[in-house]
Design a protein around this motif. Structure first.
Motif, PDB file in Angstrom:
ATOM      1  N   UNK A  70      -2.941   4.293   8.474  1.00  0.00           N
ATOM      2  CA  UNK A  70      -3.457   3.001   8.027  1.00  0.00           C
ATOM      3  C   UNK A  70      -2.494   1.910   8.458  1.00  0.00           C
ATOM      4  N   UNK A  71      -3.001   0.784   8.872  1.00  0.00           N
ATOM      5  CA  UNK A  71      -2.181  -0.336   9.307  1.00  0.00           C
ATOM      6  C   UNK A  71      -2.609  -1.591   8.561  1.00  0.00           C
ATOM      7  N   UNK A  72      -1.662  -2.154   7.826  1.00  0.00           N
ATOM      8  CA  UNK A  72      -1.866  -3.426   7.126  1.00  0.00           C
ATOM      9  C   UNK A  72      -3.143  -3.405   6.271  1.00  0.00           C
ATOM     10  N   UNK A  73      -3.228  -2.424   5.417  1.00  0.00           N
ATOM     11  CA  UNK A  73      -4.348  -2.278   4.495  1.00  0.00           C
ATOM     12  C   UNK A  73      -3.846  -2.587   3.095  1.00  0.00           C
ATOM     13  N   UNK A  74      -4.633  -3.374   2.267  1.00  0.00           N
ATOM     14  CA  UNK A  74      -4.202  -3.586   0.883  1.00  0.00           C
ATOM     15  C   UNK A  74      -3.964  -2.249   0.202  1.00  0.00           C
ATOM     16  N   UNK A  75      -2.849  -2.165  -0.557  1.00  0.00           N
ATOM     17  CA  UNK A  75      -2.498  -0.879  -1.144  1.00  0.00           C
ATOM     18  C   UNK A  75      -3.560  -0.364  -2.114  1.00  0.00           C
ATOM     19  N   UNK A  76      -4.269  -1.270  -2.836  1.00  0.00           N
ATOM     20  CA  UNK A  76      -5.298  -0.812  -3.759  1.00  0.00           C
ATOM     21  C   UNK A  76      -6.499  -0.232  -3.024  1.00  0.00           C
ATOM     22  N   UNK A  77      -6.787  -0.789  -1.810  1.00  0.00           N
ATOM     23  CA  UNK A  77      -7.878  -0.222  -1.011  1.00  0.00           C
ATOM     24  C   UNK A  77      -7.474   1.140  -0.462  1.00  0.00           C
ATOM     25  N   UNK A  78      -6.196   1.258  -0.033  1.00  0.00           N
ATOM     26  CA  UNK A  78      -5.727   2.540   0.468  1.00  0.00           C
ATOM     27  C   UNK A  78      -5.775   3.600  -0.622  1.00  0.00           C
ATOM     28  N   UNK A  79      -5.390   3.216  -1.885  1.00  0.00           N
ATOM     29  CA  UNK A  79      -5.435   4.171  -2.989  1.00  0.00           C
ATOM     30  C   UNK A  79      -6.858   4.634  -3.258  1.00  0.00           C
ATOM     31  N   UNK A  80      -7.772   3.715  -3.306  1.00  0.00           N
ATOM     32  CA  UNK A  80      -9.173   4.101  -3.580  1.00  0.00           C
ATOM     33  C   UNK A  80      -9.735   4.962  -2.464  1.00  0.00           C
TER      34      UNK A  80
END
Length: 455
Positions: A70-80
């Protein structure tokens, strides 16, 4: 105090998260970049949790590895995204986020609901009676049982007093009471008036002629042929009344014959009386007689029959009103006489339904049947029937036509003597003309009027 990252997750998804690809929340976490191959799932989740500063507890069933870039993704979106890819979810309990498989969370939620339902069913049941004024207890029983009662609830009916007896928890008793108050209310009534209008018009005309002649050669008249044969003779055909035997005492039965042209104006409808003018001419000695009778008849008539059945019924309740006779019909079978009855009635059947807009939808059947004794067979008259069956929507107090029949019949007849009737100018002496024109019209009107209890 709830951490900002946890508050953000709760705001985006809720306290219990079952990640779904169909939801499109707006993510606001700080961007992160991840690049892992065969990494431990818990380790990757810890990285994201540390980025958000969350307090997290992992369920023992959270296991496995993950490959992610993942590159420059909001951390909450990455968690979900990671939770969804591994069929995981989370539950927020105060300031702590617990991550577990979706199946585990679903079982916990089902168990929690069972506990809440069991807790809701605890308590002392009470008995309450409801005396109904307008609704029938038998009709409300299934509605109340399905919509208001708990598994511990019971319902009984007293048909004599139209009373419902409910045994249940206090909260469910109040729900049942509110439902009964809503349903047990007076229904408006509908007055339905029908008008059956029958009109008829008929016209008939007939013109006919009768004429005859009589000529005789006989010794009594002194006008023989002076031959041995033929010495006497008779030619002609007189009108019956004018040429009857006895008019001339010297005539014999052989001298009287039928009319030459007998086409009187008769048979116009049911008329048997005609207007006629006659002319008779004859010689002094009665050797030759000529008589003519011109008859004519013209008839016209108009008729109007109005039938107005009317009834009043409640909303959505079928009603019927009728008036007429029953015709007995005898049948003989195996030396046994059986009598049955056939109705000849003016009948109105209607089921009204009042809409929220104040209009009335009606299922209507109107029948107008009457016995025609003028055409009876073996003492049994046929039944002349007009019927309309339909469903219409009419405004309150408005009138509409629900059916109509128009019948028109025109007939012309000509009776004539072959060949002779084609003679120019004189052809009318050998013919009879009649004309009949008849029309009948049936219209059925209906008018509903809503009768409300507050009027």
């Amino acid at each position: 105090m709830i951490p900002a990252a946890l508050a953000l997750l709760v705001t985006l998804i809720g306290t219990t998260a079952v990640p779904s690809a169909q939801t499109t929340p707006q993510y606001a976490g700080a961007p992160v970049s991840l690049d892992f191959a065969g990494a431990d799932l818990r380790a990757v989740l810890r990285v994201l949790i540390a980025q958000g500063g969350l307090n997290v507890v992992f369920d023992n069933a959270v296991q496995g590895t993950i490959d992610i870039v993942l590159h420059d993704i909001p951390w909450d979106q990455a968690l979900e995204t990671i939770l969804r890819a591994n069929k995981l979810g989370y539950v927020a309990d105060g300031t702590i986020l617990r991550i577990a498989p979706l199946g585990v969370l679903a079982e916990e939620e089902a168990e929690r609901r069972k506990i809440e339902e069991a807790r809701a069913l605890t308590g002392e049941v009470r008995v309450r009676t409801f005396a109904l004024s307008y609704a029938r207890a038998q009709e409300l029983q299934p509605l109340i049982t399905k919509s208001a009662l708990s598994p511990r609830g019971q319902i009984q009916l007293d048909a004599r007093t139209n009373t419902i007896i409910i045994t249940d928890l206090p909260s469910r008793l109040q729900t049942a009471a509110d439902l009964i108050t809503t349903l047990d209310r007076p229904e408006p009534q509908v007055e339905v008036e029908a008008r059956i209008v029958q009109t008829s018009r008929d016209f008939a005309r007939a013109i006919g002629i009768q004429w005859g002649l009589n000529g005789r050669l006989s010794p009594e008249l002194g006008n023989t042929t002076n031959l041995a044969f033929p010495n006497r003779g008779t030619v002609g055909g007189r009108l019956g009344a004018q040429g009857a035997q006895g008019t001339d005492p010297r005539s014999s039965p052989a001298d009287e014959t039928g009319t030459v042209v007998g086409l009187p104006a008769t048979g116009v409808g049911s008329a048997t009386v005609n207007t006629a003018i006659g002319l008779a001419l004859g010689a002094v000695n009665g050797a030759f007689n000529l008589d003519v009778a011109l008859s004519a008849l013209e008839r016209s008539g108009k008729g109007r029959v109005l039938s107005t059945p009317r009834l009043t019924t409640q909303n959505n309740v079928a009603a019927e009103v009728g008036q007429g006779i029953q015709i007995p019909i005898q049948t003989v079978s195996n030396n046994t006489v059986t009598v049955s009855f056939k109705e000849a009635l003016l009948k109105l059947m209607v089921t009204p339904q009042i809409t929220a807009a104040g209009t009335v939808i009606m299922q209507v059947t109107i029948e107008n049947a009457s016995a025609d004794f003028s055409r009876q067979v073996n003492g049994i008259p046929p039944i002349d029937t007009q019927r309309a069956q339909t469903q219409v929507q009419v405004n309150d107090g408005a009138t509409t036509v629900i059916g109509g029949i128009f019948v028109s019949r025109e007939q012309s007849f000509t009776d004539r003597t072959p060949l002779m009737s084609r003679i120019p100018l004189l052809g009318w002496l050998f013919r009879r003309d009649s004309v009949q024109d008849e029309s009948r019209e049936l219209l059925i009107f209906i008018t509903p009027r809503i009768i409300r209890s507050d009027r």
